[in-house]
Design an enzyme around this catalytic site. Structure first.
Site, mmCIF file in Angstrom:
data_model
loop_
_atom_site.group_PDB
_atom_site.id
_atom_site.type_symbol
_atom_site.label_atom_id
_atom_site.label_comp_id
_atom_site.label_asym_id
_atom_site.label_seq_id
_atom_site.Cartn_x
_atom_site.Cartn_y
_atom_site.Cartn_z
ATOM 1 N N GLU A 1 -4.975 -6.434 21.489
ATOM 2 C CA GLU A 1 -5.529 -5.330 20.705
ATOM 3 C C GLU A 1 -6.786 -5.833 20.005
ATOM 4 O O GLU A 1 -6.787 -6.152 18.839
ATOM 5 C CB GLU A 1 -4.512 -4.821 19.672
ATOM 6 C CG GLU A 1 -4.979 -3.569 18.951
ATOM 7 C CD GLU A 1 -5.372 -3.775 17.495
ATOM 8 O OE1 GLU A 1 -5.709 -2.788 16.848
ATOM 9 O OE2 GLU A 1 -5.352 -4.928 16.987
ATOM 10 N N ASP B 1 -1.727 -8.068 17.881
ATOM 11 C CA ASP B 1 -2.607 -7.415 16.921
ATOM 12 C C ASP B 1 -3.806 -8.312 16.606
ATOM 13 O O ASP B 1 -3.631 -9.496 16.275
ATOM 14 C CB ASP B 1 -1.775 -7.178 15.647
ATOM 15 C CG ASP B 1 -2.486 -6.325 14.628
ATOM 16 O OD1 ASP B 1 -2.442 -5.086 14.775
ATOM 17 O OD2 ASP B 1 -3.078 -6.894 13.689
ATOM 18 N N ASN B 2 -4.994 -7.751 16.724
ATOM 19 C CA ASN B 2 -6.221 -8.471 16.360
ATOM 20 C C ASN B 2 -6.262 -9.926 16.863
ATOM 21 O O ASN B 2 -6.491 -10.853 16.077
ATOM 22 C CB ASN B 2 -6.368 -8.495 14.827
ATOM 23 C CG ASN B 2 -6.940 -7.182 14.315
ATOM 24 O OD1 ASN B 2 -7.627 -6.467 15.034
ATOM 25 N ND2 ASN B 2 -6.652 -6.873 13.061
ATOM 26 N N GLN C 1 -0.252 -12.529 10.761
ATOM 27 C CA GLN C 1 -0.781 -12.469 9.402
ATOM 28 C C GLN C 1 0.434 -12.301 8.498
ATOM 29 O O GLN C 1 1.513 -11.930 8.964
ATOM 30 C CB GLN C 1 -1.739 -11.297 9.245
ATOM 31 C CG GLN C 1 -1.107 -9.973 9.652
ATOM 32 C CD GLN C 1 -2.122 -8.856 9.773
ATOM 33 O OE1 GLN C 1 -3.308 -9.093 9.902
ATOM 34 N NE2 GLN C 1 -1.646 -7.624 9.714
ATOM 35 N N LYS D 1 0.832 -1.202 0.000
ATOM 36 C CA LYS D 1 0.000 0.000 0.000
ATOM 37 C C LYS D 1 0.867 1.252 0.000
ATOM 38 O O LYS D 1 1.902 1.301 0.656
ATOM 39 C CB LYS D 1 -0.920 0.024 1.233
ATOM 40 C CG LYS D 1 -1.912 -1.142 1.284
ATOM 41 C CD LYS D 1 -2.971 -1.067 0.191
ATOM 42 C CE LYS D 1 -3.804 -2.336 0.053
ATOM 43 N NZ LYS D 1 -4.723 -2.564 1.137
ATOM 44 N N TYR E 1 1.553 3.992 6.607
ATOM 45 C CA TYR E 1 1.903 3.815 5.188
ATOM 46 C C TYR E 1 3.081 4.659 4.739
ATOM 47 O O TYR E 1 3.503 4.561 3.598
ATOM 48 C CB TYR E 1 0.679 4.132 4.307
ATOM 49 C CG TYR E 1 -0.560 3.425 4.771
ATOM 50 C CD1 TYR E 1 -0.686 2.032 4.605
ATOM 51 C CD2 TYR E 1 -1.594 4.109 5.398
ATOM 52 C CE1 TYR E 1 -1.824 1.369 5.075
ATOM 53 C CE2 TYR E 1 -2.726 3.460 5.851
ATOM 54 C CZ TYR E 1 -2.832 2.090 5.689
ATOM 55 O OH TYR E 1 -3.940 1.434 6.139
#
Lengths: 690, 690
Positions: A432, A403-404, A332, A272, A546
Site C-alpha cells: 500500500e 501499510d505504507n 508503527q 483520535k 475512527y
C-alpha cells in the site's frame, strides 16, 4: 591482462527479461511459459548454437533447451515454470563447428563442377575438395562420439556407435572418386551430433533469477471491511463471528480475498475521536492503525474482535467460502505498544526525552510512533518485524496488505520478504504505497507481489490509457503487478463524490476489466457512500477509521449485483485474468474508452476475447464509433462477428473495424463484450489470423 | 541473510550513461562535459543528497561534485573530462538529516500559532514545538562539527568554530520563550553543513567507466590511396617518396588522415592477377592484403615502396602537412608469410596436411590464410598480433584502420586495444567491419574508436534518416562513432555507377555534413571513377587492389574543389564536428533530405547552426518546402533569419518554418546553410530560445 580462456568466441548480450541488470528477479506465475531472448553471435562466419539453462531452486541439475535463431543475431527459447518459488536461468552459447561444416558442405555440393551438365559454366566450376570436406566431417563426428561416450546420457553407447558408423561412412565416401557427391547426412544425424556439442570454449552469460508466484498473485478480487462494523446489532462492536456471518454474501459477490484492517489492540494515548478529532470520548474505538496497548501489539488480537480461537475459526470459514483472509500489517506503534518500553532503541528520541511521533510538518500524528530503521539495534528490529509475519503465517494467513511500506527501509523489505518466502513461497504481499513512481517500482522489485496504483486518481481517457500502457507492458510488467482500487478507507475520490451511483458503476467496471487484480473497500463502495468529511477532502465523513459504522447491505441502491456479475465475468473469462494482453482501441469520443484483453484458446479452442467500452461521463449518454484494432481481436478485415454484452446478455452483430456504441450511465455505463468469430462453413472456427 | 549494513536507505538506479550494465566503458572526447544522471531516492519523507565521484586513471583520490535533483527522483551532475584515457565515475547518496531538518523547520515556522494575528484560525494553530526543533538542529550541527574536525579540509578549524557557534545560537534561541520564531539559518550555513555530510549509511553505486579519446576520434576526414599508384611515371611502381609529393594537394583538399592500404611484402603463392583473376603475369603486383613473403610480414615494408627510413620520412612529412598517417592492419597471411613456417599452430590444418585457406563456400581465397583464434597457442598469437601495432606505434603511427576485425575474436580485440591504450592513449582504431549490427556494435564496445557504417548502402531519404537517428543518439552514440565512406576500394555502389558526377557530389556532401568523420578512397572518388568490373558488381573495373593505376588528378571533371570546400566548411563550423546534435527536418519531397547540426556558442557568442538540404536525385532538379523544426535552429516563431549557402556564398532571407528550396544536381545538388539570427535592436543576439 588476458582472460583465462581467450577462445570463448561467442558474445551473449541483451538478455530479456532482466530487471535492472539482473539485480532483481523477474516475476511470473506458476504454469507460465517464459520466453528468454538474447543477442548471440561470434566473430567470423562460423555458426553459433545456444541453449537456455534453467532450474527450480529445488533442483541441483540444470535443465536445458535449445535456443532458436530469430534472425539478426537474436535467439530465443521458452520454458514453463511449473513450480512456485525461485528459478534461475542462464544462457550458454558456443561456436558450432559441426553445424558450420554441414552448412558449408551443402554449399560446396551445390557448387561442385558437374561434368555431365549441358551447361558449360557448370562443368567449368572450380573443384570443391569434397573428399577433404568429408574427412573433416568424419573427424568432427569422431570428436562428437568421444563426447557422447563421456556423457551421462542413457543412449550414449548407441549414440557413440551411430556417430562412429557415420564417420566411417564419410571416410569411405571420401576415398571414392565420384563425378558428383550428394549430401551424406540425414537431419536425424545432424540432431544426434547437436546433442553432444563441444562446450570447451562455450560462453556463459550471467545467471538471472525469476520468482514464481501462485495464480492468485496475478488474478485476485479483494474485499476490504472493518470487522468492528459488522455487528447486526447497532449498539455492539463487531466481532470475527459477525464477519463469519457475512462470508456467504461476500463470497457470493465473487470476491476471493477478504482483507481486514489491523486487528490488534488499539492504543489509548492520543487516541483520535470520530472524524479524526484530537479528543475522544471514553467509548470511541480509535484507529486500528494506532497499534498496540498493554494488551499487546502486532501479535495480539483486539479483545473486542474475539480470541485466537475465533480468529482461527474465521480463517477456516473464509477458506470454506472459497476465499482467503488478508491481514493488514502496519509497522508503527501507538505510544502504548509493548515495543515502546521493551525496545526504546527502535524509536527516535527527541532532545526533551520524548519519543518522536510521526510528523509531516506541520501535521502531527501523536498517536503513532514510527520505527527508526537507522536504529543501532536494527538487526533485532528486523527480526522482530519478520516474526510478526511469521506469527500470522503460522496461523494460516497467506495474504498480507502492508501499510505504507515506502516509509520503511527498502533493504529491510528485500530481506524480509525473500526470507519469508523460503518458508512460505505461496505468501502474497500487497504494497500500500501511494507515492512516487520510482519508489513504488522499487518496492515491487524488492519483493512485493502486488502494488496499489494511481488508478484511483486516473479518470480521463488519456490518463487511464497512458498509465495502463505503462504498468501492463515490459519492463514494468516484469516486476510490478497492479492491484487497482476505486476507493479505500483513505480515498473517496472527487469523481465518486460528484458522480453518484453511475460513477461507482463506471469505476468498478474499469477496475474489474482493466486490471486482473482489484479491490474495493466495502460496503461503503457498493452502497455508493460518497460524502466527504469536508469539501475538497478525500476523507469520508464519519470514516470507519475512527468510529464503528453500521451498514444497510440490503439497500436498494446497492451495486452489489453489478459487482457480483463483474466478478463472475472475470472468473469465466481467462482474458480478464491477466494484464499482459491489454490493448486500447480508438473511439471518436473522449468520454468513451475502449480496450480489449485476450487469452489463447485451450486445447486448440477459440481464444477468449473481451472488449470493454466504458462511458466515463457519469451524467450524460455518450455515443461514438469505436475503431477496432481487428488484429487484436482475431477478426479479419470486412468480417462480420458476434459480440455478446456479458453485463446485459444482449447480442449484437458487428462488422469490420468501425462499430457504433451509445451508453447511458444511469442504466449501464459500459459494454463488456465477448467477441466471437462466426463459425465457417465447416462449422469450425478459423483462428488463423488470431 | 541480512546485509552487512542494513541502514543504507538510499537506492541509486538507472544510472546513465552506461553500456551494457557497465560491461563496457562509455566514450567521450577530451574537453567534453559529461552529464551523469540516476534515479535516487529513499524510503519515507527524509531528504536525500547525492554526489558524483570521478577520477582519471592517473588520480588516486576521487574528485566529487554535488548532484542536483531534477524532480521525480531523478538527479544529475556534470564533470569535464580534461584528460585522455580511462576515467571512473560512481554515485554516492545518503539520507540528509540536516537538510530534512531545515525543510521541516521552515514548515513548522510557517505553521506556528501567531498570537498577534487578527486571523483567529492562525492564533488557534497547534504548537509546533519550535524549541525542541532548535535543539535537534543544534545536535545535528554538533555532529557536523565533529565530522568537520575529522576531515582533511583546509578550512576545517574555521568551519568547526562556525558550526559550533551556530549550534550554540540555536540552543540560546531554544531557551527563549518567544511568541514567534524566525528561521535562524542563512543559506551560507546550510551550504557549510552540506560540506560535511554524514556518510555512515551512504549507498554507493557500482563504479562505471569512461574512455576519453582525443578530438580526432570524433572529427576526422580520411583520404585513402594506394601508394603504388602514386608514381608520376606510369611505368614505375609508386613509392613513399611519390606519396610525399602528393601531400600538399591532399592536405589542400582539407583531409587530416592519410590512410594507406597494407604496405607489407605481398605473397607470391596464389597471387591474384588484374581484376582478381586466379592467374598472374610475373609483373602483376598482387593484392596488398595478401600479406607476407620471404621478405617479411606485418612488420616489414614492401621493398618497392621504400625503406624504413623512407617510411619514417613519410610519417614526418604527413605531420608536417598537418595530417596523420593511418596504416591498414589486416591480420591474415599469404602462404608465404613467415608466421606460416614459424607458427604453424596459429593456422588451421586440413586432414590432407594443407593449411586451411580462407573460404566462404563456394568461394575460395587460396592466397589468404586466416589465423585460428582457437589455436592452443592463442596466448602467443595474441602477443604477436599486439606487437604488430606496437611496432608501428613506435614508428610514430597513431591511427590504424583494421581490416575485417569481425573475423577475429572479440576477446582478443578487447584485450589488445585496451592494452595498447595503456601505452598510447592517443591511438585511434577504425573498424572496417561491414557486417551485422550486433557484431559492428560489439567491436565498438570492445574498443574500436570509429567504425565503418552502412552509409554506403543507404541512399533513400527514409533509410538515411532512420540509420543516422540510430547511430547518432544514445545508447549507440555512447560507444559507437560512425565513419562514413561514399566509396572504398571494395565498394563502388550502384548509385555511383548510374548517377555519374552528380551522385559523387551528393554522396560526399551527405558524408561530410551528416557525419563528423568520413573518408573517401581517392583519387577514384574525386575523379568519379564508376565502372564496375561487371554489371551488378560493386567491384571496380581494373581495381587498384590487383594492379597499379595511374590517375590524372588534374582532370577537369574532378570534384576535388567541392571536397576542399566541404572540408573547409567542416573545419570552420563546429556544428559539423560532432554528430550528437543531428536533427532531421521535414521536406514535402522524398528526393530532398534536410537536417541540421549545431554547436553552442563560445564565450557567450551565438551558436553555430548548419542546415543542409540535399537533392538525392542525381538526374533531375527537385524542389519543395522545408518544414523547419525552428527550436533546433534557435529561431523563433514568425521570425526572419539569414541563411548563407557556404557552398556558393549566396545569402537568403528565410522566414518562419516553411521555406522553399530548388536544387539542380548537375550544378550543385545541395545547400549547406549557415543559419544566423538577425541581431535585435540593441545589436545583441537573443539566444534565450536556443
Amino acid at each position: 591482462m588476458k582472460p583465462e580462456e581467450g577462445r570463448k568466441r561467442v558474445i551473449i548480450e541483451a538478455i530479456q527479461p532482466q530487471i535492472d541488470c539482473g539485480r532483481y528477479p523477474t516475476r511470473r506465475i506458476v504454469g507460465d511459459q517464459i520466453a528468454i531472448s538474447a543477442a548471440i553471435f561470434s566473430d567470423g562466419h562460423d555458426h553459433v548454437a545456444a541453449r537456455l539453462l534453467f532450474k527450480h531452486e529445488s533442483e541441483r541439475q540444470w535443465r536445458s533447451t535449445s535456443m532458436t535463431a530469430l534472425g539478426n543475431d537474436l535467439w530465443s527459447a521458452n520454458f514453463t515454470v511449473e513450480q512456485l518459488g525461485a528459478w534461475t536461468y542462464a544462457i550458454q552459447a558456443w561456436v558450432d563447428h559441426f553445424d558450420t561444416w554441414c552448412d558449408d558442405l551443402k554449399k560446396r555440393l551445390a557448387a561442385q563442377p558437374d561434368p555431365s551438365s549441358p551447361d558449360l559454366a557448370k562443368r567449368d566450376l572450380p573443384p570443391q575438395d569434397i573428399p577433404v570436406a568429408f574427412e573433416i566431417g568424419a573427424q568432427l563426428l569422431d570428436q562428437t562420439a568421444a563426447r557422447a561416450g563421456a556423457s551421462g546420457r542413457e543412449s550414449k553407447s548407441a549414440d557413440v556407435k551411430r556417430l562412429k558408423t557415420i564417420a566411417a561412412s564419410l571416410r569411405a565416401l571420401a576415398s571414392q572418386k565420384l563425378p558428383l557427391y550428394e549430401y551424406p547426412l540425414s537431419p536425424e544425424i545432424e540432431h544426434l551430433a547437436a546433442r553432444y556439442p563441444d562446450l570447451a570454449f562455450a560462453s556463459d552469460a550471467k545467471e538471472l533469477h525469476l520468482w514464481v508466484d501462485r495464480e492468485r498473485a496475478r488474478f485476485s478480487s479483494w474485499y476490504e471491511l472493518f470487522p468492528r462494523s459488522t455487528s447486526p446489532d447497532p449498539t455492539r462492536h463487531g466481532t470475527f463471528a459477525d464477519v463469519e456471518l457475512l462470508l456467504p454474501e461476500i463470497a457470493g459477490m465473487g470476491f476471493d480475498i477478504l482483507y481486514l484492517p489491523p486487528i490488534h489492540p488499539i492504543g489509548m494515548a492520543f487516541r483520535k475521536g470520530p472524524n479524526n478529532t484530537p479528543s475522544t470520548d471514553p467509548g470511541d474505538p480509535g484507529s486500528p492503525w494506532a497499534i498496540g496497548s498493554p494488551e499487546g501489539g502486532h501479535k495480539a488480537i483486539h479483545p473486542r474482535l474475539g480470541t485466537f480461537a475465533d480468529f482461527d475459526h474465521l480463517v477456516a470459514a473464509v477458506r470454506a467460502n472459497g476465499m482467503e483472509l488478508a491481514l493488514d500489517i502496519a509497522f508503527q506503534c501507538s505510544p502504548d505498544h509493548p515495543w515502546v518500553k521493551q525496545h526504546p532503541d527502535w524509536f527516535l528520541h527527541r532532545p526533551d526525552g520524548t519519543i518522536q511521533y510521526a510528523e509531516n510538518p506541520p501535521k502531527k500524528y501523536q498517536d503513532i510512533y514510527p520505527l527508526n530503521f537507522e536504529s543501532p539495534d536494527w538487526k533485532a528490529l528486523w527480526d522482530e518485524l519478520r516474526s510478526v509475519f511469521q506469527f500470522w503465517i503460522h496461523r494460516g494467513v497467506r495474504v498480507f496488505r502492508v501499510d505504507n511500506p515506502h516509509t520503511k527501509a527498502f533493504a529491510f523489505w528485500e530481506w524480509c520478504l525473500a526470507d519469508l518466502r523460503t518458508e512460505a513461497p505461496d505468501v502474497i504481499f500487497l504494497a500500500e504505497a501511494f507515492t512516487r513512481p520510482h519508489v513504488m517500482y522499487a518496492l515491487a522489485k524488492g519483493g512485493y507481489t502486488q502494488s496499489y496504483t494511481y488508478f484511483t486518481w486516473r479518470t480521463e481517457k488519456s490518463e487511464l490509457q497512458a498509465y495502463f500502457e505503462e504498468i501492463t507492458k515490459p519492463p514494468v510488467s516484469d516486476f510490478f503487478t497492479p492491484n487497482v482500487w476505486p476507493n479505500t478507507p483513505d480515498i473517496l475520490h472527487a469523481s465518486l463524490q460528484t458522480g453518484d451511483r453511475p460513477a461507482f458503476m463506471q469505476r468498478v467496471i474499469l477496475a474489474t476489466t482493466l486490471a486482473a487484480s482489484y479491490g474495493i473497500y466495502g460496503p461503503a463502495f457498493e452502497l455508493c457512500e460518497n460524502v466527504p468529511v469536508r469539501p475538497g477532502s478525500e476523507e469520508y465523513l464519519n470514516s470507519e477509521k475512527y468510529q464503528v459504522r453500521h451498514w444497510d447491505r440490503s439497500a436498494a441502491h446497492s451495486i452489489a449485483p453489478l459487482i457480483a456479475r463483474l466478478n463472475q465475468i472475470r472468473r469465466t473469462n481467462p482474458a480478464l485474468q491477466s494484464d499482459l494482453s491489454l490493448h486500447f482501441h480508438e473511439v471518436d469520443n473522449p468520454q468513451l474508452i475502449a480496450y480489449s484483453k485476450s487469452a489463447p484458446g485451450v486445447d486448440g479452442g477459440p481464444p477468449n476475447v473481451i472488449l470493454t467500452v466504458v462511458n466515463l461521463d457519469p451524467h450524460n449518454e455518450q455515443a461514438g464509433w469505436v475503431d477496432l484494432d481487428l488484429k487484436q481481436l482475431g477478426i479479419g478485415h470486412d468480417e462480420f462477428f458476434d459480440v455478446e454484452d456479458l453485463l446485459t446478455s444482449a447480442h449484437y452483430q458487428w462488422h469490420d473495424r468501425s462499430n457504433y456504441v451509445a451508453l447511458r450511465p444511469a442504466i449501464m455505463p459500459a459494454h463488456v463484450l465477448r467477441v466471437t468469430r462466426k463459425t465457417d462453413t465447416s462449422g469450425m472456427l478459423d483462428i488463423r489470423n488470431i
